[in-house]
Design an enzyme around this catalytic site. Structure first.
Site, PDB file in Angstrom:
ATOM      1  N   GLU A  83       0.839  -1.209   0.000  1.00 52.34           N
ATOM      2  CA  GLU A  83       0.000   0.000   0.000  1.00 52.34           C
ATOM      3  C   GLU A  83       0.872   1.256   0.000  1.00 52.34           C
ATOM      4  O   GLU A  83       0.621   2.226   0.718  1.00 52.34           O
ATOM      5  CB  GLU A  83      -0.962   0.008   1.190  1.00 52.34           C
ATOM      6  CG  GLU A  83      -1.881  -1.199   1.264  1.00 52.34           C
ATOM      7  CD  GLU A  83      -2.943  -1.267   0.168  1.00 52.34           C
ATOM      8  OE1 GLU A  83      -3.018  -0.340  -0.679  1.00 52.34           O
ATOM      9  OE2 GLU A  83      -3.697  -2.256   0.138  1.00 52.34           O
ATOM     10  N   LEU A 159      -9.595   5.807   1.571  1.00 52.86           N
ATOM     11  CA  LEU A 159     -10.677   4.986   2.116  1.00 52.86           C
ATOM     12  C   LEU A 159     -10.275   3.531   1.916  1.00 52.86           C
ATOM     13  O   LEU A 159     -10.319   3.006   0.805  1.00 52.86           O
ATOM     14  CB  LEU A 159     -12.002   5.285   1.416  1.00 52.86           C
ATOM     15  CG  LEU A 159     -13.200   4.484   1.908  1.00 52.86           C
ATOM     16  CD1 LEU A 159     -13.543   4.846   3.348  1.00 52.86           C
ATOM     17  CD2 LEU A 159     -14.402   4.721   1.002  1.00 52.86           C
ATOM     18  N   CYS A 173     -16.309   0.073 -18.709  1.00 53.95           N
ATOM     19  CA  CYS A 173     -17.150  -0.137 -17.525  1.00 53.95           C
ATOM     20  C   CYS A 173     -16.907   0.906 -16.437  1.00 53.95           C
ATOM     21  O   CYS A 173     -17.775   1.127 -15.589  1.00 53.95           O
ATOM     22  CB  CYS A 173     -16.952  -1.551 -16.989  1.00 53.95           C
ATOM     23  SG  CYS A 173     -17.563  -2.820 -18.136  1.00 53.95           S
TER      24      CYS A 173
END
Length: 177
Positions: A83, A159, A173
């Protein structure tokens, strides 16, 4: 002085970034290198481990700033960072550690759910010896997916979540409601 290097692994959610990070770290462990993994402290989903979406995991050191754990990691040859987009000091830390001979492997989102660069992570590209861009599978049409789409109403950039908040999507999409 021996120089290390930086390997940046980027892509959308569910593309296998953490899986690739863990695979590389475990390979170095087999080769008798001293390895550690650092994870973002605010990601509390899996305690003190980095988990993949298929439940593979390694133990990790948790922090919000990489320089805060320098003393804990200086004895390691290989530093994996999961991350990486969340660490404000990712660029200077990675560059400094590589220049000190450490091998730095970073798994990170390359863009936000709005398809904008995620903090400073893309600034690592010109500093990296190796960049791997992974794709996921579009969760709508099953083609290659290069983007992460938030499926909840929250607007903040940071988030943390999984399939309950995001899906990987292709270009077409991404724009569908």
């Amino acid at each position: 002085m021996d120089y290390g290097y930086i390997h940046l692994i980027i892509g959308p959610m569910f593309s296998g970034k953490s899986t690739e990070l863990i695979r590389i770290v475990k390979r170095y462990q087999i080769a008798q290198y001293k390895c550690c993994v650092v994870k973002y402290l605010k990601d509390i989903r899996y305690g003190n481990s980095v988990y993949t979406h298929d439940n593979n995991h390694v133990s990790a050191i948790s922090t919000t700033l990489l320089y805060d754990v320098v003393d804990k990691i200086m004895n390691f040859d290989i530093i994996g960072i999961d991350e990486g987009q969340f660490f404000k000091d990712i660029v200077s830390f990675s560059e400094n550690m590589a220049n000190m001979g450490k091998i730095i492997i970073i798994a990170a989102l390359d863009s936000t759910f709005q398809r904008k660069e995620f903090n400073d992570i893309l600034k690592l590209i010109p500093l990296s010896e190796k960049v791997t861009k992974l794709n996921a599978v579009c969760m709508e049409c099953y083609k290659d997916a290069a983007f992460s789409k938030r499926i909840t109403k929250e607007k903040e950039i940071e988030l943390i979540g999984g399939k309950e908040k995001y899906k990987s999507v292709c270009r077409k999409c991404y724009f569908l409601e």
